[in-house]
Design a protein around this motif. Structure first.
Motif, PDB file in Angstrom:
ATOM      1  N   ALA A 173     -31.137  12.903 -16.490  1.00 19.31           N
ATOM      2  CA  ALA A 173     -30.263  12.743 -17.658  1.00 19.31           C
ATOM      3  C   ALA A 173     -29.853  14.095 -18.216  1.00 19.31           C
ATOM      4  CB  ALA A 173     -30.974  11.915 -18.733  1.00 19.31           C
ATOM      5  N   GLN A 388     -33.122   5.898 -23.799  1.00 20.76           N
ATOM      6  CA  GLN A 388     -32.819   6.641 -25.021  1.00 20.76           C
ATOM      7  C   GLN A 388     -32.633   5.645 -26.159  1.00 20.76           C
ATOM      8  OE1 GLN A 388     -29.002   8.763 -25.504  1.00 20.76           O
ATOM      9  NE2 GLN A 388     -30.132  10.487 -26.394  1.00 20.76           N
ATOM     10  N   LEU A 409     -31.328   4.837 -18.986  1.00 24.02           N
ATOM     11  CA  LEU A 409     -30.556   5.924 -18.374  1.00 24.02           C
ATOM     12  C   LEU A 409     -30.852   6.069 -16.890  1.00 24.02           C
ATOM     13  CD1 LEU A 409     -31.169   8.665 -21.127  1.00 24.02           C
ATOM     14  CD2 LEU A 409     -29.268   7.028 -21.001  1.00 24.02           C
ATOM     15  N   ASP A 410     -32.059   5.688 -16.484  1.00 25.75           N
ATOM     16  CA  ASP A 410     -32.517   5.874 -15.105  1.00 25.75           C
ATOM     17  C   ASP A 410     -33.662   4.899 -14.853  1.00 25.75           C
ATOM     18  OD1 ASP A 410     -32.214   8.065 -12.819  1.00 25.75           O
ATOM     19  OD2 ASP A 410     -34.362   7.706 -13.045  1.00 25.75           O
ATOM     20  N   LYS A 415     -29.634   1.052 -14.809  1.00 27.11           N
ATOM     21  CA  LYS A 415     -28.949   1.778 -15.877  1.00 27.11           C
ATOM     22  C   LYS A 415     -28.067   0.850 -16.717  1.00 27.11           C
ATOM     23  CE  LYS A 415     -26.040   5.867 -16.642  1.00 27.11           C
ATOM     24  NZ  LYS A 415     -25.381   7.010 -15.999  1.00 27.11           N
ATOM     25  N   THR A 418     -25.298   5.462 -21.242  1.00 31.16           N
ATOM     26  CA  THR A 418     -25.236   6.893 -20.946  1.00 31.16           C
ATOM     27  C   THR A 418     -25.909   7.693 -22.056  1.00 31.16           C
ATOM     28  OG1 THR A 418     -23.052   7.014 -21.989  1.00 31.16           O
ATOM     29  CG2 THR A 418     -23.126   6.686 -19.606  1.00 31.16           C
ATOM     30  N   LEU A 419     -26.311   8.900 -21.711  1.00 28.24           N
ATOM     31  CA  LEU A 419     -27.014   9.786 -22.626  1.00 28.24           C
ATOM     32  C   LEU A 419     -26.106  10.243 -23.761  1.00 28.24           C
ATOM     33  CD1 LEU A 419     -29.571  11.623 -23.178  1.00 28.24           C
ATOM     34  CD2 LEU A 419     -28.358  13.380 -21.859  1.00 28.24           C
TER      35      LEU A 419
END
Length: 428
Positions: A173, A388, A409-410, A415, A418-419
């Motif tokens: 990330a 997150q 995020l991973d 997923k 997004t970060l």
């Protein structure tokens, strides 16, 4: 001619009937004994952190084990025998764990053992190996890297390179942004789990070309984290990586808030933020933090049976005085006992070698999805989640049951978002 009695029987006939009656009595006696023997419980033993610094995890482990045992016994047990859980409080002290397992094996005569936690299971591994036990472990990071014990199996989804796996999502990330970060500060407890995680983080930082500007462990009994955070702030890092235990995590975040830390990304394997009580305590201050997880209510994690189990757990959590959400420890612990259940029923045996052979060869169906062990006893493929916190509002626990608050995020297959970068404390 032989004399007859009043019933017309010969003495020989009477003697024959007496023998038959005796034989019937013996058979009845055996019939009354054998079921009792068959119904002797299968004893499963484990050490558990019921008090001390890791009690939040230990109490969740214990309640989950009891939920599993209740279900099994209602269904008729394993191999037609009830299961009995025998456990002792290790007080969150790894030094007590070998003695507890010795008692379980020599005094309680348990048939099977379960282990949990990096520090605790590592302390007992020499004993497990000496007794040639099949070890089913959970919530333990890279314990078997040193021992290479072939009867060891670990249900936390680290995969074959655990030290790197637990931190890989954090670095993936971090390096997905543009411009890319250049510096990182790292800190963690001076204990087995944190040291293993930081070792993996150093490897990732090296591969990513990041300069490590701070890299220190703090004593496990640390209370005031202000000097640590102040020293990190002085290095002005782009990334801050923290590998902490539940007792540390809230204190570190309070120090981050007080010191006004302005790193562009903050997180790591921060244990404790996964617990409902700490989520409630931290509230909106969670926003922006990147952490690792095992299960969150995102659409990619909709495994059969997991929601049903969580409802069962939550219904019993208040009375048991344990975590009200139960997303972190309980699903994985329940999956661990499901693996044990399927191995015993699959082999029709409690033989340690047969169980080990079966575990190496089998894909297990659990509420955490399929579990397949590799040659080292870890998951054949890793599946540690990097999440997150985004959009946390207030301290209501219900929001953590909804998608979009703990965004995955991973890994890429799971997923869901997004970060958000750069990081600001509380997402403000």
């Amino acid at each position: 001619m032989k004399p007859r009695n009043r019933g017309g029987e010969t003495n020989g006939g009477k003697e024959e009937m007496s023998i038959k009656a005796l034989a019937c009595a013996v058979l009845l006696l055996l019939a009354s004994i054998l079921p009792a023997r068959a119904a002797e419980p299968i004893r499963i033993g484990f050490s558990c952190e019921e008090t001390g610094g890791s009690a939040a995890s230990g109490r969740q482990f214990l309640l989950t084990a009891q939920i599993w045992a209740d279900r099994i016994n209602k269904q008729g047990g394993l191999l037609g025998r009830p299961v009995e859980l025998i456990h002792y409080d290790d007080q969150s002290n790894p030094a007590l764990v070998p003695g507890i397992y010795t008692k379980l094996l020599d005094v309680d005569k348990v048939d099977l053992i379960i282990a949990s936690g990096t520090n605790y299971s590592a302390a007992a591994m020499p004993l497990f190996m000496e007794r040639k036990l099949t070890v089913l472990n959970t919530l333990a990071l890279a314990v078997n890297d040193e021992f290479r014990y072939p009867r060891y199996f670990q249900t936390m989804p680290y995969g074959p390179h655990g030290k790197e796996a637990i931190t890989s999502g954090y670095f993936a990330a971090a390096m997905s942004v543009d411009p890319k970060p250049k510096t990182i500060a790292m800190t963690g407890a001076d204990a087995e789990f944190s040291k293993n995680a930081m070792a993996g983080a150093r490897e990732h930082a090296k591969k990513a070309g990041l300069q490590i500007v701070y890299d220190k462990n703090y004593p496990p009994n640390t209370i005031d984290y202000t000097p640590i955070v102040r020293a990190i702030k002085a290095t002005n890092p782009d990334l801050v990586f923290v590998a902490s235990y539940p007792a540390d995590s809230a204190g570190i975040l309070r120090a981050v808030e007080e010191q006004g830390l302005t790193a562009k990304m903050f997180g790591g394997p921060i244990i404790g933020l996964q617990y409902g009580s700490i989520k409630q305590q931290m509230g909106e201050r969670l926003n922006g933090i990147v952490d690792y997880e095992l299960f969150v209510h995102e659409p990619t994690m909709n495994f059969p049976g997991v929601d049903e189990f969580i409802r069962d757990y939550q219904a019993r959590a208040k009375e048991a005085g344990t975590d009200p959400l139960g997303y972190y420890v309980p699903p994985l612990v329940y999956a661990t006992f499901q693996v044990l259940e399927q191995a015993v029923e699959g082999t029709k045996s409690l033989d340690q070698q047969k169980l080990a052979d079966y575990m190496h060869a089998t894909t297990f169906k659990t509420i955490m999805g399929d579990i397949k062990f590799g040659p080292d006893g870890e998951w054949a493929e890793p599946r540690i989640l990097t999440i997150q916190y985004q959009g946390v509002k207030g301290s209501d626990l219900e929001q953590f049951a909804k998608p979009g608050v703990q965004v995955i995020l991973d890994p890429p297959a799971y997923k869901t978002g997004t970060l958000k970068y750069p990081y600001t404390f509380g997402g403000k």
